[in-house]
Design a protein around this motif. Sequence first.
Motif, PDB file in Angstrom:
ATOM      1  N   LEU A   1       0.823  -1.216   0.000  1.00 15.45           N
ATOM      2  CA  LEU A   1       0.000   0.000   0.000  1.00 15.45           C
ATOM      3  C   LEU A   1       0.854   1.262   0.000  1.00 15.45           C
ATOM      4  CD1 LEU A   1      -2.659  -1.186   2.607  1.00 15.45           C
ATOM      5  CD2 LEU A   1      -3.078  -0.781   0.166  1.00 15.45           C
ATOM      6  N   ALA A   2       2.018   1.192   0.632  1.00 14.36           N
ATOM      7  CA  ALA A   2       2.882   2.374   0.745  1.00 14.36           C
ATOM      8  C   ALA A   2       3.631   2.673  -0.545  1.00 14.36           C
ATOM      9  CB  ALA A   2       3.879   2.186   1.893  1.00 14.36           C
ATOM     10  N   ALA A   3       4.053   1.637  -1.244  1.00 14.72           N
ATOM     11  CA  ALA A   3       4.915   1.829  -2.411  1.00 14.72           C
ATOM     12  C   ALA A   3       4.330   2.785  -3.453  1.00 14.72           C
ATOM     13  CB  ALA A   3       5.258   0.477  -3.039  1.00 14.72           C
ATOM     14  N   PRO A   4       3.036   2.685  -3.799  1.00 12.64           N
ATOM     15  CA  PRO A   4       2.498   3.626  -4.795  1.00 12.64           C
ATOM     16  C   PRO A   4       2.520   5.075  -4.334  1.00 12.64           C
ATOM     17  CG  PRO A   4       1.052   1.720  -4.540  1.00 12.64           C
ATOM     18  CD  PRO A   4       2.047   1.657  -3.424  1.00 12.64           C
ATOM     19  N   LEU A   5       2.567   5.299  -3.003  1.00 17.86           N
ATOM     20  CA  LEU A   5       2.616   6.660  -2.472  1.00 17.86           C
ATOM     21  C   LEU A   5       4.048   7.207  -2.429  1.00 17.86           C
ATOM     22  CD1 LEU A   5       0.082   6.311   0.483  1.00 17.86           C
ATOM     23  CD2 LEU A   5      -0.311   7.392  -1.737  1.00 17.86           C
ATOM     24  N   MET A   6       5.013   6.327  -2.648  1.00 18.57           N
ATOM     25  CA  MET A   6       6.423   6.733  -2.613  1.00 18.57           C
ATOM     26  C   MET A   6       6.916   6.956  -4.037  1.00 18.57           C
ATOM     27  SD  MET A   6       7.976   4.297   0.437  1.00 18.57           S
ATOM     28  CE  MET A   6       7.565   4.637   2.152  1.00 18.57           C
ATOM     29  N   GLN A   7       6.286   7.877  -4.732  1.00 17.94           N
ATOM     30  CA  GLN A   7       6.593   8.094  -6.145  1.00 17.94           C
ATOM     31  C   GLN A   7       7.983   8.676  -6.366  1.00 17.94           C
ATOM     32  OE1 GLN A   7       3.394  10.302  -7.952  1.00 17.94           O
ATOM     33  NE2 GLN A   7       1.844   8.777  -7.403  1.00 17.94           N
ATOM     34  N   ASP A   8       8.518   9.349  -5.358  1.00 15.79           N
ATOM     35  CA  ASP A   8       9.871   9.898  -5.464  1.00 15.79           C
ATOM     36  C   ASP A   8      10.863   9.086  -4.638  1.00 15.79           C
ATOM     37  OD1 ASP A   8       9.006  12.051  -7.103  1.00 15.79           O
ATOM     38  OD2 ASP A   8       8.305  13.109  -5.317  1.00 15.79           O
ATOM     39  N   GLY A   9      10.527   7.843  -4.367  1.00 13.12           N
ATOM     40  CA  GLY A   9      11.356   7.002  -3.519  1.00 13.12           C
ATOM     41  C   GLY A   9      10.940   7.128  -2.065  1.00 13.12           C
ATOM     42  N   GLY A  10      11.558   6.319  -1.218  1.00  9.40           N
ATOM     43  CA  GLY A  10      11.217   6.360   0.200  1.00  9.40           C
ATOM     44  C   GLY A  10      11.994   5.318   0.969  1.00  9.40           C
ATOM     45  N   THR A  11      11.650   5.188   2.237  1.00  7.64           N
ATOM     46  CA  THR A  11      12.344   4.267   3.115  1.00  7.64           C
ATOM     47  C   THR A  11      11.342   3.524   3.983  1.00  7.64           C
ATOM     48  OG1 THR A  11      14.051   5.980   3.291  1.00  7.64           O
ATOM     49  CG2 THR A  11      14.310   4.040   4.666  1.00  7.64           C
ATOM     50  N   MET A  12      11.510   2.213   4.073  1.00  9.82           N
ATOM     51  CA  MET A  12      10.652   1.380   4.907  1.00  9.82           C
ATOM     52  C   MET A  12      11.490   0.692   5.972  1.00  9.82           C
ATOM     53  SD  MET A  12       8.236  -0.449   2.046  1.00  9.82           S
ATOM     54  CE  MET A  12       7.325   0.493   0.820  1.00  9.82           C
TER      55      MET A  12
ATOM     56  N   LEU B   1      11.808  -3.386  -4.686  1.00 15.87           N
ATOM     57  CA  LEU B   1      11.464  -1.965  -4.662  1.00 15.87           C
ATOM     58  C   LEU B   1      12.647  -1.048  -4.973  1.00 15.87           C
ATOM     59  CD1 LEU B   1       9.148  -1.951  -1.509  1.00 15.87           C
ATOM     60  CD2 LEU B   1       8.453  -1.824  -3.916  1.00 15.87           C
ATOM     61  N   GLY B   2      13.845  -1.605  -5.001  1.00 19.37           N
ATOM     62  CA  GLY B   2      15.023  -0.800  -5.298  1.00 19.37           C
ATOM     63  C   GLY B   2      14.932  -0.006  -6.590  1.00 19.37           C
ATOM     64  N   PRO B   3      14.465  -0.619  -7.687  1.00 25.57           N
ATOM     65  CA  PRO B   3      14.357   0.141  -8.942  1.00 25.57           C
ATOM     66  C   PRO B   3      13.416   1.338  -8.853  1.00 25.57           C
ATOM     67  CG  PRO B   3      14.273  -2.214  -9.374  1.00 25.57           C
ATOM     68  CD  PRO B   3      14.176  -2.053  -7.887  1.00 25.57           C
ATOM     69  N   ARG B   4      12.571   1.369  -7.825  1.00 23.75           N
ATOM     70  CA  ARG B   4      11.642   2.486  -7.635  1.00 23.75           C
ATOM     71  C   ARG B   4      12.190   3.507  -6.633  1.00 23.75           C
ATOM     72  NH1 ARG B   4       6.161  -1.100  -6.967  1.00 23.75           N
ATOM     73  NH2 ARG B   4       5.158   0.938  -6.613  1.00 23.75           N
ATOM     74  N   GLY B   5      13.446   3.332  -6.246  1.00 21.94           N
ATOM     75  CA  GLY B   5      14.060   4.273  -5.314  1.00 21.94           C
ATOM     76  C   GLY B   5      13.612   4.096  -3.878  1.00 21.94           C
ATOM     77  N   ILE B   6      13.045   2.938  -3.563  1.00 22.25           N
ATOM     78  CA  ILE B   6      12.556   2.665  -2.206  1.00 22.25           C
ATOM     79  C   ILE B   6      13.537   1.715  -1.519  1.00 22.25           C
ATOM     80  CG2 ILE B   6      10.701   1.676  -0.824  1.00 22.25           C
ATOM     81  CD1 ILE B   6       8.782   2.436  -3.134  1.00 22.25           C
ATOM     82  N   ARG B   7      14.027   2.152  -0.369  1.00 22.73           N
ATOM     83  CA  ARG B   7      14.976   1.361   0.413  1.00 22.73           C
ATOM     84  C   ARG B   7      14.265   0.700   1.588  1.00 22.73           C
ATOM     85  NH1 ARG B   7      18.144   4.894   2.723  1.00 22.73           N
ATOM     86  NH2 ARG B   7      16.935   6.722   2.085  1.00 22.73           N
ATOM     87  N   VAL B   8      14.699  -0.492   1.933  1.00 27.75           N
ATOM     88  CA  VAL B   8      14.039  -1.276   2.981  1.00 27.75           C
ATOM     89  C   VAL B   8      15.081  -1.759   3.981  1.00 27.75           C
ATOM     90  CG1 VAL B   8      12.488  -3.203   3.488  1.00 27.75           C
ATOM     91  CG2 VAL B   8      12.343  -2.039   1.263  1.00 27.75           C
TER      92      VAL B   8
END
Length: 259
Positions: free
Chosen positions: A134-145, A181-188
């Motif tokens: 649910l969070a990933a689509p809201l992290m359009q500019d990347g993010g951190t989980m 999620l890495g290709p979307r700029g999201i780090r976990v």
Amino acid sequence: MSDNIRPVLAGQKALVVGIANDQSIAYGCARAFRTVGADLAITWLNDKARPHVEPLAQELGAQITAALDVSVPGELEAVFELIQRLWGRLDILVHSIAFAPKQDLQGGLLDCSAEGFSRAMDISCHSFLRMAKLAAPLMQDGGTMFAMSYYGANRVVPNYNVMGPVKAALEASCRYLAYELGPRGIRVHAISPGPLKTRAASGLKDFGLILNEAAQKAPLGELVDIMDVGFACAYLATPLARRITGGTVYVDGGANIVA
């Protein structure tokens, strides 16, 4: 708090799930994020927990508050719909919840019921996957989980029992999510704090012995506190840690390196 701490997360939107009281690891994370400028969304488990959590959310100036029991169908989706409506985006997600039925937690792994194991896995691990989706689509500019683990995920800690395999699954889930999620700029990140006197930890048998052993083992010679964990997460959410993802980060005074 130091007056020299800069608002390096100013304008960032952070959802923190898992605050039960002012001793919670999640509360340490929320305080740290707020200290460095992030805007907060904070949840409480249910009506029983609300009087303990809502004042803390108000103290931190949380812009969004809501009830969230991940075992109740629809509540998780409702929280993210609220975030979408009020913020339109999300930058940081903290999952700091874990549960196992008392009889399954305090008994040995051999005696853990299938129902208890399944419930522990669903609330403590799979709910993080549901949140991430649910969070990933809201992290359009990347993010951190972030997901909170413990040393018992990869070494046997007496009396940790069913939570050991569950936290091991959580850490593996963090690795696979980091890959996806890495290709979307999201780090976990899986965060592994040293033992802390939280309400959740009080359910473990002989927890006082675990605390004493950790303090004796730690090269720094003392236990960590919730703000140590919070500021470690705050750092990992900044661009300073932009190339770090997928690992288990220990915040335990170095206890994990000592046999």
